[in-house]
Design a protein around this motif. Structure first.
Motif, PDB file in Angstrom:
ATOM      1  N   GLU A  91      66.085 -12.255  75.696  1.00 47.42           N
ATOM      2  CA  GLU A  91      64.855 -12.542  76.434  1.00 47.42           C
ATOM      3  C   GLU A  91      64.457 -14.009  76.365  1.00 47.42           C
ATOM      4  O   GLU A  91      63.876 -14.565  77.302  1.00 47.42           O
ATOM      5  CB  GLU A  91      63.719 -11.663  75.894  1.00 47.42           C
ATOM      6  CG  GLU A  91      62.413 -11.798  76.646  1.00 47.42           C
ATOM      7  CD  GLU A  91      61.332 -10.886  76.100  1.00 47.42           C
ATOM      8  OE1 GLU A  91      60.160 -11.076  76.482  1.00 47.42           O
ATOM      9  OE2 GLU A  91      61.656  -9.995  75.280  1.00 47.42           O
ATOM     10  N   ASP A  92      64.757 -14.659  75.238  1.00 48.70           N
ATOM     11  CA  ASP A  92      64.377 -16.061  75.069  1.00 48.70           C
ATOM     12  C   ASP A  92      65.355 -17.013  75.746  1.00 48.70           C
ATOM     13  O   ASP A  92      65.128 -18.225  75.756  1.00 48.70           O
ATOM     14  CB  ASP A  92      64.294 -16.391  73.570  1.00 48.70           C
ATOM     15  CG  ASP A  92      63.740 -17.783  73.304  1.00 48.70           C
ATOM     16  OD1 ASP A  92      62.621 -18.061  73.773  1.00 48.70           O
ATOM     17  OD2 ASP A  92      64.440 -18.594  72.650  1.00 48.70           O
ATOM     18  N   GLY A  93      66.432 -16.507  76.337  1.00 46.66           N
ATOM     19  CA  GLY A  93      67.459 -17.364  76.919  1.00 46.66           C
ATOM     20  C   GLY A  93      66.944 -18.386  77.911  1.00 46.66           C
ATOM     21  O   GLY A  93      67.242 -19.587  77.777  1.00 46.66           O
ATOM     22  N   PRO A  94      66.167 -17.987  78.923  1.00 43.13           N
ATOM     23  CA  PRO A  94      65.657 -18.983  79.871  1.00 43.13           C
ATOM     24  C   PRO A  94      64.805 -20.066  79.208  1.00 43.13           C
ATOM     25  O   PRO A  94      64.966 -21.250  79.504  1.00 43.13           O
ATOM     26  CB  PRO A  94      64.832 -18.141  80.854  1.00 43.13           C
ATOM     27  CG  PRO A  94      65.496 -16.791  80.820  1.00 43.13           C
ATOM     28  CD  PRO A  94      65.889 -16.607  79.376  1.00 43.13           C
ATOM     29  N   ALA A  95      63.906 -19.679  78.307  1.00 36.89           N
ATOM     30  CA  ALA A  95      63.071 -20.676  77.622  1.00 36.89           C
ATOM     31  C   ALA A  95      63.926 -21.603  76.768  1.00 36.89           C
ATOM     32  O   ALA A  95      63.661 -22.810  76.676  1.00 36.89           O
ATOM     33  CB  ALA A  95      62.009 -19.978  76.778  1.00 36.89           C
ATOM     34  N   TRP A  96      64.965 -21.043  76.126  1.00 44.51           N
ATOM     35  CA  TRP A  96      65.867 -21.869  75.314  1.00 44.51           C
ATOM     36  C   TRP A  96      66.543 -22.941  76.170  1.00 44.51           C
ATOM     37  O   TRP A  96      66.700 -24.097  75.721  1.00 44.51           O
ATOM     38  CB  TRP A  96      66.917 -20.986  74.646  1.00 44.51           C
ATOM     39  CG  TRP A  96      68.002 -21.775  73.976  1.00 44.51           C
ATOM     40  CD1 TRP A  96      67.940 -22.417  72.774  1.00 44.51           C
ATOM     41  CD2 TRP A  96      69.322 -22.017  74.491  1.00 44.51           C
ATOM     42  NE1 TRP A  96      69.123 -23.053  72.507  1.00 44.51           N
ATOM     43  CE2 TRP A  96      69.994 -22.823  73.532  1.00 44.51           C
ATOM     44  CE3 TRP A  96      69.992 -21.632  75.641  1.00 44.51           C
ATOM     45  CZ2 TRP A  96      71.304 -23.247  73.725  1.00 44.51           C
ATOM     46  CZ3 TRP A  96      71.302 -22.052  75.838  1.00 44.51           C
ATOM     47  CH2 TRP A  96      71.947 -22.846  74.882  1.00 44.51           C
TER      48      TRP A  96
END
Length: 411
Positions: free
Chosen positions: A178-183
């Motif tokens: 889930e954090d992939g785009p923000a990362w």
């Protein structure tokens, strides 16, 4: 109850300024009683287009495209040349040459280039070798791609669409969590903190529901520490523009609608207001106006530009091509004919741009060396008519100029 502002009133509210500009010489002495020539060089609201390899073709077709860009588009974006599938179609086989050549040409012509796009969040636009990576390897390759492309264009490309079409994609989140785009946003900002990093989505201008999902996505990214710096909005069916709901009802059966809703300024401003409440600037990144009725396309062009110019958060509008042979929608969306002559939509764009330049005029500085300038926001040249000394100054609507502008002596 006050009446809502008209379209011209909204534009003046968003883009017209009145500035007291103190002037001095190189010794910081006030320039009093001087005749000052004021020339508006360009607007702070830019119109642009995507470009591809045909722009640089050494033939009449390429020259027609270059002439059109010089005439109408101070802002450019590569249609495909900077996308990951174009720069690394095979793993570790790099090809930045088309992007390099387009950026070199843009800079030589005094054009600014937006970056599009670092990643596309739909699996069908990711290379086969990317699909074959496990999550850890994908993170490694994403980091490497960011290092390569951001270092290559550091200082030359300021604004980047980071992860294209997240709302209808999901490739990165499915593989990275889930954090992939923000990362990805955080990683890009760590490599170059001076960048403005944009989201970019379609289907926003005609949909309250998708606007709310877009707003929620941006907030989710911000809450996860993603340094989102701007909001991109696409609209590839801008032939649906109408001035109001009454006109929309009359046009419900027109072929341009094809069962889709209209694009109405009041409704668009409400959606833009919602997104602008994040405090982020908005770029209208990909516009197409596709209609067999070229006069209608011209009317839609004018209404599109008026609508976007009337919203203070919108910085620019980019068209996703302008010439039929190169446009992904073909001749239907062309703004010039095969001989390079403007269709009504391009003629409207040209007239509209001229009308957003404050006419050059002369002012006289007062006893304190101050001139009062009123006009559209943008970049101005200010010249002392007696000495020829001049300076350029960029004026935003609410600027308060407490520091004097120095007019240096001419050699």
């Amino acid at each position: 109850m006050s009446q809502p502002e008209s379209l011209p009133q909204r534009q003046r509210s968003a883009r017209w300024g009145s500035w007291d500009i103190p002037l001095c010489d190189q010794q910081q002495a006030a320039l009093t009683g001087r005749q000052i020539w004021v020339e508006h060089l360009n607007s702070n609201f830019l119109c642009g287009t995507c470009v591809g390899k045909t722009l640089l073709a050494d033939n009449a077709h390429g020259e027609r495209q270059r002439s059109a860009v010089r005439a109408w588009f101070p802002l450019l974006v590569c249609e495909n040349a900077m996308k990951w599938y174009a720069t690394e179609a095979q793993q570790d086989v790099l090809d930045f040459t088309p992007a390099d050549r387009l950026l070199d040409w843009a800079e030589a012509e005094g054009r600014r280039m937006r970056g599009h796009c670092l990643f596309w969040d739909k699996g069908k636009f990711c290379c086969d070798w990317v699909h074959d990576l496990d999550p850890a390897s994908l993170r490694t390759r994403i980091s490497l791609h960011l290092e390569r492309i951001l270092s290559r264009y550091r200082g030359r490309v300021r604004d980047w669409d980071v992860l294209n079409e997240i709302l209808d994609g999901g490739f990165m989140a499915a593989r990275l969590g889930e954090d992939g785009p923000a990362w990805i946003f955080r990683k890009a900002a760590a490599l170059d903190p001076n960048l403005r990093l944009f989201t970019n989505e379609y289907g926003i201008l005609d949909s309250d529901e998708k606007t709310e999902r877009y707003y929620a996505l941006i907030q989710q990214l911000l809450d996860a520490g993603a340094p989102v710096g701007g909001i991109g909005i696409q609209e590839h069916a801008a032939e649906r523009f109408v001035p109001d709901a009454q006109q929309a009802a009359l046009e419900a059966d027109r072929p341009e609608r094809q069962g889709r809703g209209p694009l109405i300024p009041d409704e668009i401003w409400r959606r833009l207001d919602r997104l602008a409440s994040t405090g982020l600037p908005i770029h209208i990144t990909e516009i197409s106006i596709a209609s067999e009725d070229k006069q209608r396309a011209g009317n839609c062009m004018e209404l599109l530009l008026d609508t976007m110019y009337a919203h203070p958060a919108v910085e620019c509008v980019l068209f996703w091509g302008f010439e039929g042979r190169s446009h992904w929608l073909g001749e239907l969306a062309a703004l010039i004919d095969p001989q390079g002559r403007p269709y009504p939509a391009m003629a409207k764009l040209s007239d509209w741009q001229r009308q957003r330049i404050t006419p050059a005029h002369s002012l006289v500085s007062n006893d304190h060396g101050i001139i009062r300038l009123e006009g559209w926001c943008g970049r101005y040249r200010i010249r002392d008519e007696a000495s020829g000394a001049e300076a350029c100054i960029t004026l935003e609507q609410h600027d308060q100029l407490r520091t004097a502008t120095t007019l240096p002596s001419t050699p």
